[in-house]
Design a protein around this motif. Structure first.
Motif, PDB file in Angstrom:
ATOM      1  N   PRO B   8       0.818  -1.208   0.000  1.00  0.00           N
ATOM      2  CA  PRO B   8       0.000   0.000   0.000  1.00  0.00           C
ATOM      3  C   PRO B   8       0.857   1.267   0.000  1.00  0.00           C
ATOM      4  O   PRO B   8       2.064   1.181   0.179  1.00  0.00           O
ATOM      5  CB  PRO B   8      -0.766  -0.136   1.314  1.00  0.00           C
ATOM      6  CG  PRO B   8       0.166  -0.875   2.207  1.00  0.00           C
ATOM      7  CD  PRO B   8       0.908  -1.846   1.325  1.00  0.00           C
ATOM      8  N   ALA B   9       0.260   2.402  -0.157  1.00  0.00           N
ATOM      9  CA  ALA B   9       0.989   3.674  -0.128  1.00  0.00           C
ATOM     10  C   ALA B   9       1.339   4.060   1.302  1.00  0.00           C
ATOM     11  O   ALA B   9       2.386   4.648   1.551  1.00  0.00           O
ATOM     12  CB  ALA B   9       0.143   4.779  -0.760  1.00  0.00           C
ATOM     13  N   THR B  10       0.456   3.735   2.225  1.00  0.00           N
ATOM     14  CA  THR B  10       0.670   4.059   3.632  1.00  0.00           C
ATOM     15  C   THR B  10       0.230   2.872   4.473  1.00  0.00           C
ATOM     16  O   THR B  10      -0.771   2.223   4.152  1.00  0.00           O
ATOM     17  CB  THR B  10      -0.145   5.298   4.047  1.00  0.00           C
ATOM     18  OG1 THR B  10       0.140   6.362   3.153  1.00  0.00           O
ATOM     19  CG2 THR B  10       0.175   5.729   5.453  1.00  0.00           C
ATOM     20  N   LEU B  21       4.837  -6.213   1.984  1.00  0.00           N
ATOM     21  CA  LEU B  21       4.732  -5.143   0.983  1.00  0.00           C
ATOM     22  C   LEU B  21       4.986  -5.764  -0.377  1.00  0.00           C
ATOM     23  O   LEU B  21       5.904  -6.563  -0.542  1.00  0.00           O
ATOM     24  CB  LEU B  21       5.762  -4.044   1.242  1.00  0.00           C
ATOM     25  CG  LEU B  21       5.715  -3.331   2.588  1.00  0.00           C
ATOM     26  CD1 LEU B  21       6.802  -2.255   2.646  1.00  0.00           C
ATOM     27  CD2 LEU B  21       4.356  -2.734   2.834  1.00  0.00           C
ATOM     28  N   GLU B  22       4.176  -5.363  -1.340  1.00  0.00           N
ATOM     29  CA  GLU B  22       4.282  -5.974  -2.656  1.00  0.00           C
ATOM     30  C   GLU B  22       4.649  -4.956  -3.725  1.00  0.00           C
ATOM     31  O   GLU B  22       4.250  -3.797  -3.669  1.00  0.00           O
ATOM     32  CB  GLU B  22       2.967  -6.659  -3.022  1.00  0.00           C
ATOM     33  CG  GLU B  22       3.068  -7.534  -4.260  1.00  0.00           C
ATOM     34  CD  GLU B  22       1.943  -8.546  -4.356  1.00  0.00           C
ATOM     35  OE1 GLU B  22       1.296  -8.838  -3.335  1.00  0.00           O
ATOM     36  OE2 GLU B  22       1.734  -9.048  -5.473  1.00  0.00           O
ATOM     37  N   CYS B  23       5.401  -5.436  -4.696  1.00  0.00           N
ATOM     38  CA  CYS B  23       5.848  -4.604  -5.804  1.00  0.00           C
ATOM     39  C   CYS B  23       5.737  -5.428  -7.075  1.00  0.00           C
ATOM     40  O   CYS B  23       6.161  -6.594  -7.093  1.00  0.00           O
ATOM     41  CB  CYS B  23       7.291  -4.177  -5.555  1.00  0.00           C
ATOM     42  SG  CYS B  23       8.102  -3.340  -6.912  1.00  0.00           S
ATOM     43  N   PHE B  88      10.332   4.844   4.951  1.00  0.00           N
ATOM     44  CA  PHE B  88       9.752   4.937   3.608  1.00  0.00           C
ATOM     45  C   PHE B  88      10.426   3.863   2.767  1.00  0.00           C
ATOM     46  O   PHE B  88      11.634   3.899   2.566  1.00  0.00           O
ATOM     47  CB  PHE B  88      10.010   6.343   3.052  1.00  0.00           C
ATOM     48  CG  PHE B  88       9.263   6.679   1.794  1.00  0.00           C
ATOM     49  CD1 PHE B  88       9.919   7.289   0.736  1.00  0.00           C
ATOM     50  CD2 PHE B  88       7.910   6.412   1.670  1.00  0.00           C
ATOM     51  CE1 PHE B  88       9.236   7.622  -0.433  1.00  0.00           C
ATOM     52  CE2 PHE B  88       7.217   6.739   0.511  1.00  0.00           C
ATOM     53  CZ  PHE B  88       7.883   7.344  -0.543  1.00  0.00           C
ATOM     54  N   TYR B  89       9.640   2.893   2.303  1.00  0.00           N
ATOM     55  CA  TYR B  89      10.177   1.754   1.573  1.00  0.00           C
ATOM     56  C   TYR B  89       9.909   1.930   0.083  1.00  0.00           C
ATOM     57  O   TYR B  89       8.790   2.175  -0.340  1.00  0.00           O
ATOM     58  CB  TYR B  89       9.548   0.449   2.079  1.00  0.00           C
ATOM     59  CG  TYR B  89      10.056   0.089   3.455  1.00  0.00           C
ATOM     60  CD1 TYR B  89       9.482   0.655   4.587  1.00  0.00           C
ATOM     61  CD2 TYR B  89      11.120  -0.784   3.610  1.00  0.00           C
ATOM     62  CE1 TYR B  89       9.956   0.347   5.849  1.00  0.00           C
ATOM     63  CE2 TYR B  89      11.609  -1.103   4.866  1.00  0.00           C
ATOM     64  CZ  TYR B  89      11.026  -0.522   5.975  1.00  0.00           C
ATOM     65  OH  TYR B  89      11.505  -0.827   7.228  1.00  0.00           O
ATOM     66  N   LEU B  90      10.968   1.769  -0.679  1.00  0.00           N
ATOM     67  CA  LEU B  90      10.898   1.983  -2.121  1.00  0.00           C
ATOM     68  C   LEU B  90      11.318   0.722  -2.859  1.00  0.00           C
ATOM     69  O   LEU B  90      12.320   0.099  -2.536  1.00  0.00           O
ATOM     70  CB  LEU B  90      11.827   3.126  -2.529  1.00  0.00           C
ATOM     71  CG  LEU B  90      11.394   4.520  -2.091  1.00  0.00           C
ATOM     72  CD1 LEU B  90      12.572   5.469  -2.035  1.00  0.00           C
ATOM     73  CD2 LEU B  90      10.350   5.057  -3.063  1.00  0.00           C
ATOM     74  N   CYS B  91      10.541   0.373  -3.860  1.00  0.00           N
ATOM     75  CA  CYS B  91      10.870  -0.719  -4.768  1.00  0.00           C
ATOM     76  C   CYS B  91      11.381  -0.110  -6.070  1.00  0.00           C
ATOM     77  O   CYS B  91      10.923   0.974  -6.477  1.00  0.00           O
ATOM     78  CB  CYS B  91       9.623  -1.561  -5.023  1.00  0.00           C
ATOM     79  SG  CYS B  91       9.882  -2.978  -6.098  1.00  0.00           S
TER      80      CYS B  91
END
Lengths: 112, 112
Positions: B8-10, B21-23, B88-91
């Motif tokens: 999700p975004a948040t 968390l999925e990407c 803040f997690y970034l794929c």
């Protein structure tokens, strides 16, 4: 882990001014990348540089791959309010082509 | 064209709860995939990368794990979240080694 030395850390300028920021490393890099990050979003690639001495433009942005292969700079001409954000340099050094090495960013604020 | 989706975004989670968390990436095959964490809006820390299905490299020992069950799917997980997992997690994806990485919009994770 290794990091790039990015400067300045932050800038506050007037709309219409030109901006310059740079990145240096103690080791040789094969690729230099410049990204911009807006608040709450992921970084967006602005310019990619692959060859020493290469000078590349993207609109009002110009970046150069230093001839020593240990530095790069990004210039923004005639800044506008939407240039606000954090600018990151990143690169692949000659010893590791899988892991992108990052600078800590330059925070740019533009006064309209 | 290629696109990357993160969700999700948040997310707000209690300490000790699990995380997933999925990407997913569309429009490309066999991409390199990456998970980063960004603290306090600066500095990207590489957590995991993958060059193929089932192939995961971990950059820092931590409370998190990653999996790549399909070519264009990358999952970040934890069995029990810690307060220090906030961030803040970034794929990101790239076409291969030493290629520019392209980022998703990130997930803001808050641990209570």
């Amino acid at each position: 882990g290794q990091q790039l030395n990015q400067s300045p850390q932050s800038m506050f300028i007037q709309e219409g001014e030109d901006v310059s920021m740079n990145c240096t490393s103690s080791s040789i890099f094969n690729t230099w990348l410049w990204y911009k990050q807006d608040p709450g979003e992921g970084p967006v690639l602005l310019i990619a540089l692959y060859k020493a001495g290469e000078l590349t433009s993207n609109g009002r942005l110009t970046a150069q791959f230093g001839i020593t292969r240990k530095d790069s700079f990004l210039n923004i001409s005639a800044s506008i309010p939407s240039d606000v954000g954090i600018y990151f340099c990143a690169g692949f050094n000659a010893g590791n082509n899988r892991k992108l090495i990052w600078g800590l960013g330059t925070s740019l604020a533009v006064n309209p | 064209s290629q696109t990357i989706h993160q969700w999700p975004a948040t997310l707000v989670q209690p300490v000790g709860s699990p995380l997933s968390l999925e990407c997913t990436v569309e429009g490309t095959s066999n991409p390199n995939l990456y998970w980063y964490r960004q603290a306090a809006g600066r500095g990207l820390q590489l957590l995991f990368y993958s060059v193929g299905i089932g192939q995961i490299s971990s950059e820092v020992p931590q409370n998190l794990s990653a999996s790549r069950p399909q070519d264009r799917q990358f999952i970040l997980s934890s069995k029990k979240l810690l307060l220090s997992d906030s961030g803040f997690y970034l794929c990101a994806w790239s076409t291969g080694n030493e290629q520019p990485q392209h980022f998703g919009d990130g997930t803001r994770l808050s641990i209570l």
